[in-house]
Design a protein around this motif. Structure first.
Motif, short mmCIF file in Angstrom:
data_model
loop_
_atom_site.label_atom_id
_atom_site.label_comp_id
_atom_site.label_asym_id
_atom_site.label_seq_id
_atom_site.Cartn_x
_atom_site.Cartn_y
_atom_site.Cartn_z
N GLU A 31 0.84 -1.17 -0.11
CA GLU A 31 -0.06 -0.02 -0.02
C GLU A 31 1.01 1.33 -0.12
O GLU A 31 1.25 1.65 0.92
CB GLU A 31 -0.85 -0.11 1.15
N THR A 464 -15.26 -0.69 -0.12
CA THR A 464 -14.85 -2.01 -0.39
C THR A 464 -15.47 -2.41 -1.38
O THR A 464 -16.59 -2.42 -1.35
CB THR A 464 -14.85 -2.71 0.83
N TYR A 494 -8.23 -0.64 -9.51
CA TYR A 494 -8.18 -1.58 -8.77
C TYR A 494 -7.11 -2.67 -8.61
O TYR A 494 -6.19 -2.59 -9.56
CB TYR A 494 -9.31 -2.64 -9.18
N SER A 497 -5.05 -9.13 -5.61
CA SER A 497 -3.98 -9.48 -4.91
C SER A 497 -4.39 -11.11 -5.06
O SER A 497 -5.49 -11.49 -4.72
CB SER A 497 -3.76 -9.01 -3.67
N SER A 502 0.07 -9.64 -6.92
CA SER A 502 -0.98 -8.60 -7.25
C SER A 502 -0.75 -7.96 -8.62
O SER A 502 0.33 -7.95 -9.15
CB SER A 502 -1.26 -7.73 -6.43
N GLN A 526 -9.08 -4.58 -4.21
CA GLN A 526 -9.23 -3.51 -3.52
C GLN A 526 -9.25 -2.23 -4.43
O GLN A 526 -8.60 -2.49 -5.57
CB GLN A 526 -7.75 -3.12 -2.61
N ARG A 528 -8.79 2.01 -5.60
CA ARG A 528 -7.75 2.90 -5.31
C ARG A 528 -7.93 4.09 -5.91
O ARG A 528 -8.92 4.08 -6.79
CB ARG A 528 -6.49 2.67 -5.74
N PHE A 534 -6.44 3.39 -0.51
CA PHE A 534 -6.82 2.08 -0.95
C PHE A 534 -8.20 1.78 -0.18
O PHE A 534 -7.76 1.99 1.21
CB PHE A 534 -5.62 1.24 -0.83
N SER A 535 -8.70 0.97 -0.78
CA SER A 535 -9.99 0.50 0.16
C SER A 535 -9.50 -0.52 0.99
O SER A 535 -8.73 -1.41 0.68
CB SER A 535 -11.05 0.32 -0.66
N PRO A 536 -10.27 -1.11 1.99
CA PRO A 536 -9.94 -2.30 2.76
C PRO A 536 -10.18 -3.47 1.36
O PRO A 536 -11.01 -3.22 0.45
CB PRO A 536 -11.11 -2.68 3.66
N ALA A 537 -9.74 -4.69 1.74
CA ALA A 537 -9.91 -5.71 0.74
C ALA A 537 -11.16 -6.31 0.74
O ALA A 537 -11.92 -6.54 1.63
CB ALA A 537 -8.77 -6.76 0.90
N SER A 538 -11.53 -6.55 -0.38
CA SER A 538 -12.88 -7.24 -0.57
C SER A 538 -12.91 -8.74 0.29
O SER A 538 -11.74 -9.12 0.61
CB SER A 538 -13.26 -7.54 -1.91
#
Length: 597
Positions: A31, A464, A494, A497, A502, A526, A528, A534-538
């Motif tokens: 990140e 997310t 996006y 990962s 990733s 994620q 961006r 960056f968002s939290p991971a899905s």
């Protein structure tokens, strides 16, 4: 710029400055801040050599571009009579190739800019690529980096130590200057670069012995740059942007004498001075790779041109030649140079030596990360400091090895010098030499306030992504889709990962290729935004690739269509262009026809 390994070397002598220095893994997700330090007027320009993605195992996406403003991609070449390259047997890569683009051999006018290594530049598949992508290789990855980091600018560097042999011919006539300038515009537009860097080593004299030279190079260099500037300005007016024009310049008095620097400064955006490789294994007395200041002890030891071959003297020479301070960029090395068999007096400094030690990739040259991990106050090597030149050095008395290099302390003196002189910033060779980002972080902390792209700005992360699902599998790929995330300003892309790697994508679907057959992979995504949030991971999904398909063995005399698969020496390949195979056209030898799956 300076090129190590198989492509280019920089070296300094009395009359010339010789530039000595001339696999793909998955992207480890980090990140990282992804926008520019727009509150700073300084530039940090990092070179990425195309061959970094070969044996060095340093793909484009490994660069921490949050800490730079520009990437110089090294190198493109000049096409002449249908070929490019330099057959000079004294060079590190004495061969020529047909001029090519991402699709194969092309016909272009003499003096046109072409890809230096079409396979690694534009044809090789990386994670996330598919065989049908019109552009792959390093250039596609640079485009993805810019999409993920809106502050980042990319510049194509042309020439270098190995490929400067046709600059004199190209600059010699109005027609070939026009050809070069037109091809510069075409190259930038086609491959989405923001500028061009001319690395002519060197006008009038210097460089490889087989290079073309003319006394008229002094004036013709200026004419060539003006032709490029005119074409870039016209293209920029059409495209609604400013295209950058820069040069890499030797640091010696001879270089300044052989170029109209005041005139050039009025044409280019800035000049990168190669203020390193002042001393190296080509000489028998140990000295410093990149001293910032003159050390009289170097002259006393017989080091040639020590008064001129240091960063401060080089910068002053450009200032005296009429180059504005803010158009001067100081070069710094992310590597050191060493000697072995050096006498112990002075801890090996300025001593007679018997040779060069094995380096990281070539004799006598050590990546900083290698020094950091294995040499600095380790394994018999002790760090010492030259407080006059403002550089560190290592000495091992058991084998007489002396290594001159730069570290955080010396970088601090150099960034302070940049600030005190009002220079334009720093340029470094090259990213893979500092894999721990130790030196890069120091440059960024000092010149870009840590690379903070958004002081006081957008800090709101995107939502997310939801609905991540597997939409298809093959033996070497998994296809995914998900629902779009939202953001207070806007989602710019996006990052998917998986299993420690990733890949960046721009939309809400991706095909992750280059995977192993019959293997389980777990994916998350994620979002961006332009500010680098960056968002939290899905939520994660798991998929298993299909078993390896049956494929026939490659054979000569067989017609293969696009998409056909064959095996050769146990490796599966997919056909890129329809053709009837001939002896000698085995997949590894003709990468334009076959791509490993």
């Amino acid at each position: 710029m300076c090129v190590r390994a198989s492509f280019a070397k920089i070296r300094v002598s009395l009359s010339l400055l010789l530039l000595a220095s001339l696999m793909v893994s998955f992207l480890p997700f980090q990140e990282r801040t992804a926008a520019a330090a727009e509150d700073s007027d300084y530039k940090i320009i990092g070179y990425y050599p195309s061959w970094g993605a070969y044996g060095r195992g340093y793909p484009v996406w490994e660069m921490d571009v949050s800490k730079v403003t520009h990437i110089n991609y090294a190198f493109a070449d000049i096409c002449w009579n249908g070929i490019h390259g330099n057959p000079d047997p004294t060079g590190p890569n004495p061969q020529t190739w047909t001029c090519q683009d991402e699709n194969g051999t092309i016909s272009v006018p003499n003096g046109s800019i072409v890809l230096g290594d079409p396979w690694i530049d534009a044809q090789m598949s990386n994670p996330g690529d598919t065989w049908s992508d019109p552009l792959r290789g390093n250039l596609k990855q640079l485009i993805l980096l810019k999409q993920a980091n809106p502050h980042l600018k990319t510049i194509i560097s042309v020439g270098g130590w190995t490929w400067s042999n046709r600059f004199s011919d190209t600059a010699a006539t109005a027609q070939t200057r026009e050809n070069f300038a037109n091809s510069a515009v075409d190259f930038l537009r086609k491959y989405q670069f923001d500028g061009i860097d001319l690395d002519w080593e060197y006008p009038v004299s210097g460089g490889l012995p087989g290079n073309g030279y003319r006394p008229e190079d002094k004036q013709n260099h200026t004419l060539l740059l003006q032709a490029v500037r005119d074409k870039l300005d016209a293209a920029g007016a059409q495209d609604g942007k400013h295209y950058t024009l820069t040069i890499a310049a030797g640091a010696s008095p001879a270089y300044r004498q052989n170029n109209e620097l005041a005139n050039i400064a009025g044409i280019v955006d800035w000049i990168n001075i190669i203020t390193y490789d002042f001393n190296g294994g080509w000489q028998s007395t140990s000295a410093h790779n990149a001293p910032l200041y003159y050390d009289p002890a170097a002259s006393a030891a017989g080091i040639a041109n020590a008064q001129d071959f240091n960063g401060a003297a080089a910068v002053q020479g450009f200032l005296n030649a009429g180059v504005p301070a803010d158009k001067i960029v100081l070069g710094v090395p992310f590597y050191g140079r060493g000697w072995t068999g050096c006498a112990s007096a002075g801890n090996g400094q300025y001593q007679s030596c018997t040779g060069t030690p094995p380096g990281t990739w070539e004799p006598g040259v050590f990546d900083f990360t290698d020094l950091e991990n294995n040499y600095i106050n380790k394994n018999g090597y002790t760090r010492h400091w030259n407080d006059t030149a403002k550089v560190p050095y290592l000495y091992n008395p058991s084998n007489g090895t002396f290594i001159s290099y730069d570290d955080v302390e010396s970088m601090g003196h150099k960034t302070a010098f940049i600030e005190s002189q009002g220079l334009g910033g720093a340029m470094f060779w090259e990213f893979s030499g500092d894999r721990n980002d130790t030196l890069l972080t120091k440059l960024s902390d000092d010149l870009l306030d840590g690379g903070n792209p958004n002081p006081g700005g957008d800090t709101t992360a995107p939502t997310t992504p939801t609905g991540l699902a597997v939409t298809g599998t093959t033996s070497s790929s998994v296809s995914l889709s998900w629902n779009a995330a939202s953001d207070n300003v806007g989602v710019t892309g996006y990052v998917v990962s998986y299993n420690g790697g990733s890949v960046s994508v721009s939309g809400t679907a991706a095909t992750i290729s280059g995977l192993s057959p019959a293997t389980s992979y777990t994916f998350a995504v994620q979002a961006r935004d332009a500010a680098g949030n960056f968002s939290p991971a899905s939520g994660a999904v798991t998929a298993t690739t299909d078993a390896a398909p049956g494929a026939t063995s490659w054979a000569a005399g067989v017609f293969y269509g696009v998409g056909d698969e064959v095996t050769y020496n146990g490796v599966l390949y997919r056909c890129l262009q329809a053709h009837t195979s001939l002896p000698g056209w085995e997949p590894p030898g003709v990468p334009a026809l076959w791509d490993p799956v």
